[in-house]
Design a protein around this motif. Structure first.
Motif, PDB file in Angstrom:
ATOM      1  N   ASN A 199      -7.557 -42.292  21.906  1.00 27.54           N
ATOM      2  CA  ASN A 199      -6.417 -43.197  21.766  1.00 27.54           C
ATOM      3  C   ASN A 199      -5.657 -43.210  23.093  1.00 27.54           C
ATOM      4  N   PRO A 200      -5.357 -44.383  23.667  1.00 35.89           N
ATOM      5  CA  PRO A 200      -4.716 -44.441  24.987  1.00 35.89           C
ATOM      6  C   PRO A 200      -3.392 -43.698  25.078  1.00 35.89           C
ATOM      7  N   ILE A 201      -2.691 -43.508  23.966  1.00 38.60           N
ATOM      8  CA  ILE A 201      -1.401 -42.826  24.034  1.00 38.60           C
ATOM      9  C   ILE A 201      -1.547 -41.360  24.440  1.00 38.60           C
ATOM     10  N   HIS A 202      -2.760 -40.830  24.386  1.00 35.25           N
ATOM     11  CA  HIS A 202      -2.985 -39.414  24.700  1.00 35.25           C
ATOM     12  C   HIS A 202      -3.572 -39.189  26.096  1.00 35.25           C
ATOM     13  N   LEU A 203      -3.909 -40.241  26.826  1.00 37.08           N
ATOM     14  CA  LEU A 203      -4.748 -40.055  28.003  1.00 37.08           C
ATOM     15  C   LEU A 203      -3.980 -39.986  29.313  1.00 37.08           C
ATOM     16  N   TYR A 204      -3.192 -40.995  29.629  1.00 38.61           N
ATOM     17  CA  TYR A 204      -2.499 -41.084  30.906  1.00 38.61           C
ATOM     18  C   TYR A 204      -1.085 -41.629  30.685  1.00 38.61           C
ATOM     19  N   PRO A 205      -0.158 -41.330  31.592  1.00 36.97           N
ATOM     20  CA  PRO A 205       1.182 -41.909  31.461  1.00 36.97           C
ATOM     21  C   PRO A 205       1.156 -43.435  31.398  1.00 36.97           C
ATOM     22  N   LEU A 206       0.308 -44.065  32.215  1.00 34.28           N
ATOM     23  CA  LEU A 206       0.265 -45.521  32.244  1.00 34.28           C
ATOM     24  C   LEU A 206      -0.191 -46.091  30.904  1.00 34.28           C
ATOM     25  N   THR A 207      -1.262 -45.537  30.334  1.00 36.30           N
ATOM     26  CA  THR A 207      -1.752 -46.067  29.062  1.00 36.30           C
ATOM     27  C   THR A 207      -0.780 -45.757  27.924  1.00 36.30           C
ATOM     28  N   ALA A 208      -0.058 -44.637  28.026  1.00 36.15           N
ATOM     29  CA  ALA A 208       0.941 -44.324  26.998  1.00 36.15           C
ATOM     30  C   ALA A 208       2.123 -45.288  27.069  1.00 36.15           C
ATOM     31  N   ARG A 209       2.507 -45.686  28.291  1.00 36.94           N
ATOM     32  CA  ARG A 209       3.641 -46.609  28.435  1.00 36.94           C
ATOM     33  C   ARG A 209       3.359 -47.969  27.817  1.00 36.94           C
ATOM     34  N   LEU A 210       2.095 -48.350  27.751  1.00 31.17           N
ATOM     35  CA  LEU A 210       1.757 -49.629  27.124  1.00 31.17           C
ATOM     36  C   LEU A 210       2.180 -49.675  25.661  1.00 31.17           C
ATOM     37  N   PHE A 211       2.365 -48.497  25.054  1.00 28.22           N
ATOM     38  CA  PHE A 211       2.749 -48.413  23.647  1.00 28.22           C
ATOM     39  C   PHE A 211       4.142 -47.827  23.462  1.00 28.22           C
ATOM     40  N   GLY A 212       4.911 -47.829  24.543  1.00 24.64           N
ATOM     41  CA  GLY A 212       6.313 -47.453  24.438  1.00 24.64           C
ATOM     42  C   GLY A 212       6.624 -45.988  24.628  1.00 24.64           C
ATOM     43  N   PHE A 213       5.670 -45.179  25.112  1.00 25.08           N
ATOM     44  CA  PHE A 213       5.911 -43.759  25.320  1.00 25.08           C
ATOM     45  C   PHE A 213       6.047 -43.485  26.816  1.00 25.08           C
ATOM     46  N   PRO A 214       6.956 -42.586  27.210  1.00 24.21           N
ATOM     47  CA  PRO A 214       7.178 -42.367  28.651  1.00 24.21           C
ATOM     48  C   PRO A 214       6.036 -41.644  29.346  1.00 24.21           C
ATOM     49  N   ARG A 215       5.327 -40.771  28.622  1.00 27.18           N
ATOM     50  CA  ARG A 215       4.194 -40.040  29.187  1.00 27.18           C
ATOM     51  C   ARG A 215       3.135 -39.896  28.101  1.00 27.18           C
ATOM     52  N   ALA A 216       1.986 -39.374  28.483  1.00 29.72           N
ATOM     53  CA  ALA A 216       0.932 -39.132  27.500  1.00 29.72           C
ATOM     54  C   ALA A 216       1.409 -38.116  26.468  1.00 29.72           C
ATOM     55  N   LEU A 217       0.879 -38.242  25.250  1.00 32.40           N
ATOM     56  CA  LEU A 217       1.259 -37.371  24.153  1.00 32.40           C
ATOM     57  C   LEU A 217       0.123 -36.402  23.829  1.00 32.40           C
ATOM     58  N   ALA A 218       0.475 -35.195  23.421  1.00 29.41           N
ATOM     59  CA  ALA A 218      -0.525 -34.274  22.885  1.00 29.41           C
ATOM     60  C   ALA A 218      -1.004 -34.792  21.535  1.00 29.41           C
ATOM     61  N   HIS A 219      -2.288 -34.607  21.235  1.00 33.21           N
ATOM     62  CA  HIS A 219      -2.806 -34.970  19.924  1.00 33.21           C
ATOM     63  C   HIS A 219      -2.165 -34.098  18.847  1.00 33.21           C
ATOM     64  N   GLY A 220      -1.769 -34.716  17.755  1.00 34.00           N
ATOM     65  CA  GLY A 220      -1.252 -33.939  16.646  1.00 34.00           C
ATOM     66  C   GLY A 220      -2.249 -32.920  16.141  1.00 34.00           C
ATOM     67  N   MET A 221      -3.545 -33.304  16.082  1.00 33.41           N
ATOM     68  CA  MET A 221      -4.552 -32.373  15.564  1.00 33.41           C
ATOM     69  C   MET A 221      -4.837 -31.233  16.529  1.00 33.41           C
TER      70      MET A 221
END
Length: 303
Positions: A199-221
């Motif tokens: 999922n792009p929200i977990h990979l790079y700051p740029l891909t996370a920003r596309l979904f409104g997050f300031p940086r990449a997120l750790a996977h919940g699992m």
């Protein structure tokens, strides 16, 4: 099973056509996905090392049981086929894992062939969008052995007049802090490599920003698996075997809520007692809460 990469591309391509929130009366698709799955030992070893399950002595892994959360990884390609399908009502891109409940009825061994089934159980209005509950069932030789229920949130504006899910309850008193963990910036990419969850929200700051997050997120699992590994280690060497002192199978259970995102890089505090654990940020913000105390047998999932 269909190539996971192609499945993810299909889900990404269909996501823009699912931006409209589902109707409040919408029902999830009835079709379930089923596959037979075998463990890739090298992938398992990489997962165990990254999540803290690795044995003290490196080398041959042997026939130790699978970690409690690992069937979720084995089922992930099938779950993606389910959520990437045209009939799944929520866009795959940007989905956030918000909770998971797991019950394991006996130890799973790495040489067993697992019969995996996954399906969407329900859609629920949420104060931030819509949640889908996805059920995963694992059987060996036709006998159910493992089950999970995960909720995934698609963030969007709710239609006027829809009912919002209630706000989360007040946080309980904090558990005793036991360890601080420093999470590297590439943790999301490393977990993606062993789990397939890219999922792009977990990979790079740029891909996370596309979904409104300031940086990449750790996977919940990953956060859950790391905590389960630590909790098992604290409980003693026998924990996690799926058998009691007499050798009889005994259920293992965890119910976790991913309360807030974990930004990468970052520092988190692991806290626990004998029946629960949590992760907190430096400011005290709670990221994850979980209980390992199973409900009464007749109230376990699948009963």
């Amino acid at each position: 099973m269909t190539s996971l990469a192609l499945t993810l591309l299909r889900g990404a391509a269909l996501s823009p056509f699912k931006r409209r929130p589902p109707r409040p009366s919408a029902t999830p698709p009835s079709g379930a996905r089923t596959a037979r799955v075998r463990v890739d030992i090298q992938q398992l070893i990489a997962y165990e090392r990254l999540c803290g399950f690795a044995p003290e002595h490196e080398g041959t892994r042997g026939d130790a049981p699978l970690p409690l959360p690992y069937p979720h990884v084995l089922a992930f390609p099938l779950t993606m086929r389910l959520m990437a399908a045209r009939e799944f009502p929520l866009p795959l891109l940007g989905l956030v894992h918000t909770s998971v409940e797991i019950v394991q009825r006996r130890a799973l061994l790495p040489d067993e062939e697992l019969e995996v089934t996954t399906y969407t159980e329900k859609l629920t209005p949420h104060r931030r969008g819509t949640e889908a509950t996805v059920v995963t069932l694992v059987a060996v030789g036709g006998t159910p052995v493992w089950e999970s229920r995960s909720t995934y949130l698609s963030r969007h504006r709710r239609a006027t007049g829809t009912t919002s899910a209630p706000a989360p309850p007040a946080e309980p008193d904090p558990l005793p802090a036991l360890a601080d963990w420093r999470l590297p910036a590439d943790l999301g990419r490393r977990y993606a490599a062993v789990s397939g969850d890219r999922n792009p929200i977990h990979l790079y700051p740029l891909t996370a920003r596309l979904f409104g997050f300031p940086r990449a997120l750790a996977h919940g699992m990953w956060t859950l698996a790391r905590c389960v590994a630590e909790h098992r280690r604290e409980a003693g060497a026998g924990a996690g075997t799926g058998a009691d002192s007499s050798g009889s199978p005994t259920p293992q259970y965890v119910s976790a809520h991913f309360r807030s995102i974990v930004l990468l890089p970052g520092v988190v505090t692991y806290a626990a007692d004998s029946e629960a654990f949590e992760l907190r940020g430096p400011s005290g913000r709670v990221h994850l809460t979980a209980t390992t105390k199973a409900p009464e047998p007749d109230r376990l999932p699948g009963r």
